[in-house]
Write a protein that holds these residues in place. Sequence first.
Motif, PDB file in Angstrom:
ATOM      1  N   GLU A  77       0.825  -1.206   0.000  1.00 16.98           N
ATOM      2  CA  GLU A  77       0.000   0.000   0.000  1.00 16.98           C
ATOM      3  C   GLU A  77       0.868   1.269   0.000  1.00 16.98           C
ATOM      4  O   GLU A  77       0.559   2.233  -0.708  1.00 16.98           O
ATOM      5  N   ALA A  78       1.937   1.269   0.780  1.00 18.18           N
ATOM      6  CA  ALA A  78       2.834   2.429   0.811  1.00 18.18           C
ATOM      7  C   ALA A  78       3.470   2.638  -0.564  1.00 18.18           C
ATOM      8  O   ALA A  78       3.556   3.773  -1.055  1.00 18.18           O
ATOM      9  N   ASN A  79       3.902   1.566  -1.194  1.00 24.99           N
ATOM     10  CA  ASN A  79       4.490   1.650  -2.533  1.00 24.99           C
ATOM     11  C   ASN A  79       3.461   2.158  -3.541  1.00 24.99           C
ATOM     12  O   ASN A  79       3.768   3.009  -4.386  1.00 24.99           O
ATOM     13  N   TYR A  80       2.247   1.646  -3.447  1.00 22.84           N
ATOM     14  CA  TYR A  80       1.180   2.069  -4.354  1.00 22.84           C
ATOM     15  C   TYR A  80       0.914   3.569  -4.208  1.00 22.84           C
ATOM     16  O   TYR A  80       0.780   4.282  -5.204  1.00 22.84           O
ATOM     17  N   GLU A  81       0.812   4.031  -2.966  1.00 24.06           N
ATOM     18  CA  GLU A  81       0.513   5.448  -2.726  1.00 24.06           C
ATOM     19  C   GLU A  81       1.633   6.365  -3.227  1.00 24.06           C
ATOM     20  O   GLU A  81       1.353   7.452  -3.735  1.00 24.06           O
ATOM     21  N   ILE A  82       2.876   5.940  -3.106  1.00 24.97           N
ATOM     22  CA  ILE A  82       3.990   6.742  -3.621  1.00 24.97           C
ATOM     23  C   ILE A  82       3.904   6.850  -5.142  1.00 24.97           C
ATOM     24  O   ILE A  82       4.184   7.896  -5.723  1.00 24.97           O
ATOM     25  N   ASN A  83       3.507   5.768  -5.791  1.00 17.14           N
ATOM     26  CA  ASN A  83       3.416   5.756  -7.252  1.00 17.14           C
ATOM     27  C   ASN A  83       2.130   6.384  -7.783  1.00 17.14           C
ATOM     28  O   ASN A  83       1.994   6.562  -8.990  1.00 17.14           O
ATOM     29  N   HIS A  84       1.180   6.697  -6.909  1.00 17.35           N
ATOM     30  CA  HIS A  84      -0.101   7.270  -7.329  1.00 17.35           C
ATOM     31  C   HIS A  84      -0.457   8.465  -6.453  1.00 17.35           C
ATOM     32  O   HIS A  84      -1.576   8.571  -5.945  1.00 17.35           O
ATOM     33  N   LEU A  85       0.505   9.367  -6.284  1.00 17.79           N
ATOM     34  CA  LEU A  85       0.292  10.540  -5.436  1.00 17.79           C
ATOM     35  C   LEU A  85      -0.910  11.354  -5.920  1.00 17.79           C
ATOM     36  O   LEU A  85      -1.078  11.575  -7.114  1.00 17.79           O
ATOM     37  N   GLY A  86      -1.726  11.777  -4.975  1.00 16.40           N
ATOM     38  CA  GLY A  86      -2.869  12.612  -5.295  1.00 16.40           C
ATOM     39  C   GLY A  86      -4.102  11.853  -5.750  1.00 16.40           C
ATOM     40  O   GLY A  86      -5.162  12.446  -5.909  1.00 16.40           O
ATOM     41  N   GLU A  87      -3.973  10.560  -5.962  1.00 16.56           N
ATOM     42  CA  GLU A  87      -5.115   9.754  -6.393  1.00 16.56           C
ATOM     43  C   GLU A  87      -5.833   9.189  -5.171  1.00 16.56           C
ATOM     44  O   GLU A  87      -5.235   8.990  -4.121  1.00 16.56           O
ATOM     45  N   ALA A  88      -7.114   8.924  -5.342  1.00 18.24           N
ATOM     46  CA  ALA A  88      -7.895   8.301  -4.264  1.00 18.24           C
ATOM     47  C   ALA A  88      -7.460   6.851  -4.076  1.00 18.24           C
ATOM     48  O   ALA A  88      -7.016   6.197  -5.029  1.00 18.24           O
ATOM     49  N   ARG A  89      -7.575   6.392  -2.856  1.00 20.07           N
ATOM     50  CA  ARG A  89      -7.249   4.986  -2.581  1.00 20.07           C
ATOM     51  C   ARG A  89      -8.283   4.088  -3.246  1.00 20.07           C
ATOM     52  O   ARG A  89      -9.472   4.394  -3.254  1.00 20.07           O
ATOM     53  N   PRO A  90      -7.838   2.950  -3.761  1.00 17.84           N
ATOM     54  CA  PRO A  90      -8.797   2.002  -4.351  1.00 17.84           C
ATOM     55  C   PRO A  90      -9.730   1.453  -3.260  1.00 17.84           C
ATOM     56  O   PRO A  90      -9.316   1.278  -2.113  1.00 17.84           O
ATOM     57  N   PRO A  91     -10.984   1.176  -3.613  1.00 16.66           N
ATOM     58  CA  PRO A  91     -11.923   0.638  -2.616  1.00 16.66           C
ATOM     59  C   PRO A  91     -11.439  -0.662  -1.981  1.00 16.66           C
ATOM     60  O   PRO A  91     -11.695  -0.917  -0.807  1.00 16.66           O
ATOM     61  N   GLU A  92     -10.717  -1.476  -2.748  1.00 14.46           N
ATOM     62  CA  GLU A  92     -10.202  -2.741  -2.221  1.00 14.46           C
ATOM     63  C   GLU A  92      -9.250  -2.492  -1.051  1.00 14.46           C
ATOM     64  O   GLU A  92      -9.218  -3.245  -0.088  1.00 14.46           O
ATOM     65  N   SER A  93      -8.470  -1.443  -1.154  1.00 14.21           N
ATOM     66  CA  SER A  93      -7.516  -1.104  -0.110  1.00 14.21           C
ATOM     67  C   SER A  93      -8.239  -0.751   1.192  1.00 14.21           C
ATOM     68  O   SER A  93      -7.835  -1.164   2.279  1.00 14.21           O
ATOM     69  N   ILE A  94      -9.315  -0.007   1.067  1.00 14.36           N
ATOM     70  CA  ILE A  94     -10.100   0.381   2.242  1.00 14.36           C
ATOM     71  C   ILE A  94     -10.755  -0.845   2.863  1.00 14.36           C
ATOM     72  O   ILE A  94     -10.788  -0.993   4.098  1.00 14.36           O
ATOM     73  N   ILE A  95     -11.228  -1.763   2.039  1.00 11.44           N
ATOM     74  CA  ILE A  95     -11.856  -2.992   2.542  1.00 11.44           C
ATOM     75  C   ILE A  95     -10.842  -3.854   3.279  1.00 11.44           C
ATOM     76  O   ILE A  95     -11.116  -4.365   4.367  1.00 11.44           O
ATOM     77  N   VAL A  96      -9.656  -4.013   2.694  1.00 12.26           N
ATOM     78  CA  VAL A  96      -8.611  -4.830   3.336  1.00 12.26           C
ATOM     79  C   VAL A  96      -8.179  -4.195   4.657  1.00 12.26           C
ATOM     80  O   VAL A  96      -8.006  -4.889   5.662  1.00 12.26           O
TER      81      VAL A  96
END
Length: 84
Positions: free
Chosen positions: A33-52
């Motif tokens: 998740e940390a890697n994903y957020e660094i590569n997608h700065l400013g984007e909303a978190r995917p719903p799957e991430s919130i569910i997990v």
Amino acid sequence: VRSGWVERVVHHRAFDVVVTFAILLNTIFTTYEANYEINHLGEARPPESIIVDGLFLTIFSVEILMKLALHRWYFFANDEMAWN
């Protein structure tokens, strides 16, 4: 000495295995998740991430609530209190 279904569950080997496995999975997911957020700065978190995240929160909340129900205040003042 406390007894009952909560004591049997909390002191069962499978409980420790499930919690340990959840900790390991949470570590892996947090790294991803940390890697994903660094590569997608400013984007909303995917719903799957919130569910997990919610799933891990539920697992760890159930664990702590069961241990508190079993041990009560002794949970905070015992030989292994540094781990709690």
